[in-house]
Design a protein around this motif. Structure first.
Motif, PDB file in Angstrom:
ATOM      1  N   GLY A 163      46.679 -92.480  89.874  1.00  0.00           N
ATOM      2  CA  GLY A 163      45.323 -92.744  89.420  1.00  0.00           C
ATOM      3  C   GLY A 163      44.798 -91.601  88.584  1.00  0.00           C
ATOM      4  N   LEU A 164      43.784 -91.893  87.783  1.00  0.00           N
ATOM      5  CA  LEU A 164      43.230 -90.879  86.887  1.00  0.00           C
ATOM      6  C   LEU A 164      41.746 -90.653  87.160  1.00  0.00           C
ATOM      7  N   ASP A 165      40.933 -91.689  87.009  1.00  0.00           N
ATOM      8  CA  ASP A 165      39.500 -91.523  87.329  1.00  0.00           C
ATOM      9  C   ASP A 165      39.331 -91.298  88.823  1.00  0.00           C
ATOM     10  N   GLU A 166      39.957 -92.174  89.590  1.00  0.00           N
ATOM     11  CA  GLU A 166      39.968 -92.026  91.045  1.00  0.00           C
ATOM     12  C   GLU A 166      41.396 -91.751  91.458  1.00  0.00           C
ATOM     13  N   ARG A 194      48.693 -99.719  72.483  1.00  0.00           N
ATOM     14  CA  ARG A 194      48.541 -98.326  72.896  1.00  0.00           C
ATOM     15  C   ARG A 194      48.141 -98.256  74.374  1.00  0.00           C
ATOM     16  N   ALA A 195      48.637 -97.220  75.046  1.00  0.00           N
ATOM     17  CA  ALA A 195      48.295 -97.070  76.461  1.00  0.00           C
ATOM     18  C   ALA A 195      47.578 -95.762  76.750  1.00  0.00           C
ATOM     19  N   GLY A 196      47.421 -94.903  75.744  1.00  0.00           N
ATOM     20  CA  GLY A 196      46.819 -93.585  75.949  1.00  0.00           C
ATOM     21  C   GLY A 196      45.317 -93.668  76.133  1.00  0.00           C
ATOM     22  N   GLY A 197      44.796 -92.764  76.914  1.00  0.00           N
ATOM     23  CA  GLY A 197      43.368 -92.780  77.191  1.00  0.00           C
ATOM     24  C   GLY A 197      42.675 -91.495  76.816  1.00  0.00           C
ATOM     25  N   VAL A 198      42.302 -90.731  77.826  1.00  0.00           N
ATOM     26  CA  VAL A 198      41.410 -89.586  77.636  1.00  0.00           C
ATOM     27  C   VAL A 198      41.938 -88.600  76.586  1.00  0.00           C
ATOM     28  N   GLY A 199      41.096 -88.300  75.623  1.00  0.00           N
ATOM     29  CA  GLY A 199      41.431 -87.339  74.576  1.00  0.00           C
ATOM     30  C   GLY A 199      41.860 -87.971  73.273  1.00  0.00           C
ATOM     31  N   ILE A 200      42.435 -89.193  73.351  1.00  0.00           N
ATOM     32  CA  ILE A 200      42.828 -89.862  72.103  1.00  0.00           C
ATOM     33  C   ILE A 200      42.213 -91.247  71.941  1.00  0.00           C
ATOM     34  N   ALA A 201      41.597 -91.759  73.004  1.00  0.00           N
ATOM     35  CA  ALA A 201      40.832 -92.998  72.852  1.00  0.00           C
ATOM     36  C   ALA A 201      39.368 -92.595  72.639  1.00  0.00           C
ATOM     37  N   ASP A 202      38.652 -93.400  71.905  1.00  0.00           N
ATOM     38  CA  ASP A 202      37.311 -92.967  71.513  1.00  0.00           C
ATOM     39  C   ASP A 202      36.258 -93.188  72.586  1.00  0.00           C
ATOM     40  N   ALA A 261      51.267 -92.029  84.251  1.00  0.00           N
ATOM     41  CA  ALA A 261      50.171 -92.430  85.138  1.00  0.00           C
ATOM     42  C   ALA A 261      49.221 -93.386  84.424  1.00  0.00           C
ATOM     43  N   GLU A 262      49.091 -93.218  83.114  1.00  0.00           N
ATOM     44  CA  GLU A 262      48.223 -94.129  82.357  1.00  0.00           C
ATOM     45  C   GLU A 262      48.767 -95.561  82.367  1.00  0.00           C
ATOM     46  N   LEU A 263      50.071 -95.683  82.610  1.00  0.00           N
ATOM     47  CA  LEU A 263      50.664 -97.019  82.757  1.00  0.00           C
ATOM     48  C   LEU A 263      50.748 -97.436  84.222  1.00  0.00           C
ATOM     49  N   GLY A 264      50.255 -96.581  85.099  1.00  0.00           N
ATOM     50  CA  GLY A 264      50.239 -96.938  86.515  1.00  0.00           C
ATOM     51  C   GLY A 264      51.375 -96.363  87.342  1.00  0.00           C
ATOM     52  N   ALA A 265      52.179 -95.468  86.761  1.00  0.00           N
ATOM     53  CA  ALA A 265      53.274 -94.864  87.529  1.00  0.00           C
ATOM     54  C   ALA A 265      52.712 -93.986  88.638  1.00  0.00           C
TER      55      ALA A 265
END
Lengths: 107, 539
Positions: B518-521, B402-410, B216-220
């Motif tokens: 989607g993640l935020d929305e 990198r494509a990772g977000g919440v939890g590993i991005a600052d 999902a972070e890549l838009g799947a």
């Protein structure tokens, strides 16, 4: 959860450290492995199945500790009991006659 | 040691860096079939498993039926019709046919590989069931023999992408070495399983929806996330969720009086309702001595906990519970857009329980034979296509980000407390009256808190290396729960396993697939289901 590593049976091969899918065991320098993260045990019994020395015992309780001892398990002949029941022993396990196995198809 | 505090989209590095044509994430049935199929196309393949390929996942510690039906038209039609109505007529007959074909070939290949199938009374090999430990030990052996490099105890934390948005590999941690790994690959197969929210259902605690989050972070996109209400029966306090033998059970209250309407099949929601306030007891009193003998052989793990606590389930009543299996034996997962099991992200494929199983099961549990058939079929297709795609792109010099977000991005906030986050998500998805027996009011209530948890989590600073896996698992479960409940809220009817107390009837104007992402929305969409008539199925 995993509760017992039998000191008498374990040869320190560390196979359990490798096969545990939730990384519960840790190797110990010069000794047998230890149960390092018992809370992470998901009670899947895979370590028992893969233990070549029948040295491990997973209690069927997934959330509480029973404090069973190696001596009690020896007395009840429980070490290796799951491995025997799935046939991961020399000679496998006997399959009931086909007409008996068919009993499972009718419900 | 801190996880490299690089912001998302920076160029990553790791202790172990590998280049491959195909990376398979997850080493259960789908992942191993994918890896073998990709290698057979001449691809260089790496398989990364969170635990140990061979013991990880829901299949290895279990036994499973397989949807293995010989290519006889009458038997195939019967097989396809058997769960058609149960699945709310959302399955796709074209996919059912090709899964039956593929499964037939793959299971026969298992026999060639030496899987110890038994014979029936007429000396014919019985191929509609597999013992998990034997099956997955064989699959590991075949995966290695195919030349695939296996990384055990190597949870992925995020996907990598190129500057055009296509997938370019993945990165994670090697938890027994306390360092990091990274695989640059032109194709990635997500075979990370479903999400059971750490309920300790048998073998399911490695299944936390990680692959859904990464993709999902890549838009799947996802599909069918409302079909995520699978609960399986187990001895109270236990983990062995083998539900089949409860077909022979009588269910009673603690005082021994029967529970009206309670049954394992078609009466499990009655049991769920009772369990909210009282204990439920079972006894396999409908099985005779010969059936008992057959049961003990067919599923030894069913009896393992009972034997160990000294209960004779045929002659004694024992307390039972229902453990959440979520999307593991639900049918929702990553949306598949073509016959190769491709997702909407270039180079990214989905297989097994990480993918939607609506195509073969519709709205009702894919547990047991259908999931096993889907895992080996979708794994085979995804691996084959990934192998071709990966080899085709070989030698291109791609930018890797990198494509990772919440939890590993600052972020500016404090690091996520993974244990607290996990408990908070479990509090919304475990209770029978929130997930099993749904209502719009309670779904909205839960979503309010889950969305709040997401807003908090997305501000967090990156997790330390030690906490990165648990943190991402917590984030993945949180994301999964929000797709589930948003999808459940949008389906204002009861269909298959999705049961709404405020909409108890089926509404055939909603004979569609619910897509989400989607993640935020979080967005919700609809895709038309094929919905042919049963007569078509029989043809």
């Amino acid at each position: 959860m995993i509760e017992v590593i039998s000191e008498d049976r374990c040869t320190g091969c560390n196979i359990c450290v490798n096969v545990c899918p939730t990384n519960v065991f840790a190797p110990a320098a010069g000794g047998i492995p230890v149960i390092a993260r018992q809370d992470d045990c998901q009670t899947c019994f895979m370590c028992e199945v893969y233990c070549p020395d029948d040295a491990l015992y997973v209690a069927p309780h997934a959330t509480e500790i029973t404090h069973v001892t190696a001596a009690e398990l020896e007395e009840r002949d429980l070490f290796g009991s799951y491995r025997r029941s799935i046939g991961w022993i020399r000679g496998g396990r006997p399959r009931p006659a086909p007409e008996i196995m068919q009993r499972l198809e009718h419900r | 040691m801190a996880f490299p505090p690089t912001a998302a989209s920076s160029v990553p590095t790791a202790s172990l860096e590998l280049d491959a044509d195909v990376l398979v994430i997850g080493g259960g049935p789908a992942g191993t079939w994918a890896a073998i199929a990709a290698a057979a196309r001449g691809a260089k393949v790496v398989l990364a498993d969170k635990g140990f390929c061979g013991s990880s996942g829901a299949t290895a510690p279990s036994g499973t039926g397989v949807w293995y039906v010989p290519p006889d038209p009458a038997r195939r039609a019967k097989a396809m019709n058997s769960r058609w109505d149960l699945g709310g007529r959302l399955a796709d007959p074209a996919w059912m046919r090709r899964v039956l074909d593929r499964t037939y070939d793959n299971v026969n290949r298992l026999a060639e590989w030496g899987y110890p199938f038994s014979d029936d009374a007429d000396g014919r090999s019985i191929r509609n069931g597999l013992d998990g430990p034997d099956y997955m030990r064989l699959m590991r052996k075949r995966t290695k023999a195919a030349g695939v490099k296996i990384l055990d105890h190597s949870p992925a934390l995020e996907l990598l992408r190129d500057d055009g948005g296509a997938v370019a590999g993945a990165a994670g941690v090697r938890r027994q070495k306390a360092d990091t790994w990274l695989v640059r690959a032109n194709a990635v197969v997500i075979a990370t399983g479903g999400c059971a929210f750490l309920s300790k259902a048998l073998g399911c605690n490695v299944l936390t929806g990680d692959g859904l989050l990464f993709a999902a972070e890549l838009g799947a996109e996802l599909s069918g996330m409302e079909f995520s209400t699978a609960y399986a029966m187990a001895l109270e306090g236990g983990s062995v969720t083998k539900t089949r033998f409860y077909d022979w059970a009588t269910f009673t209250f603690e005082d021994g009086s029967p529970i009206p309407g309670a049954a394992s099949k078609g009466g499990r929601s009655v049991i769920a309702r009772v369990l909210q306030s009282r204990r439920v007891f079972a006894q396999l009193d409908k099985a005779d001595a010969e059936t008992e003998q057959a049961m003990r052989y067919a599923q030894p793990n069913f009896f393992l906990p009972l034997d160990r606590v000294g209960i004779d389930p045929f002659r004694q009543r024992f307390p039972v519970t229902l453990l959440l299996e979520g999307t593991v034996r639900g049918t929702g997962g990553l949306r598949i857009v073509d016959s190769t099991c491709a997702t909407t992200v270039p180079g990214l494929y989905a297989a097994g329980d990480a993918a939607t199983r609506e195509l073969v099961c519709g709205a009702f549990t894919g547990g047991g034979s259908h999931n096993a058939a889907w895992a080996m079929s979708s794994g085979y297709w995804a691996g084959s296509a990934a192998g071709e795609h990966g080899r085709h792109l070989r030698g291109r010099n791609r930018t890797v980000l990198r494509a990772g977000g919440v939890g590993i991005a600052d972020g500016p906030g404090r690091a996520i407390d993974a244990a607290a986050l996990t408990r908070a998500v479990q509090d919304e998805v475990w209770p029978y009256d929130r997930n099993y027996l749904r209502s719009g009011e309670r779904l909205t209530d839960s979503l309010g808190r889950l969305d709040g948890l997401w807003r908090g989590a997305r501000m967090a600073q990156a997790a330390s290396l030690d906490e990165a896996q648990r943190t991402r698992e917590g984030v993945a479960m949180l994301a999964t729960s929000r797709w589930m409940y948003r999808s459940a809220l949008s389906r204002t009817e009861s269909r298959g396993m999705h049961k709404r107390e405020d909409f108890p009837e089926k509404d055939d104007s909603q004979l569609h697939y619910t897509t989400s992402g989607g993640l935020d929305e979080i967005w919700i969409g609809h895709e038309r289901a094929p919905s042919p008539e049963v007569e078509v199925l029989a043809a």
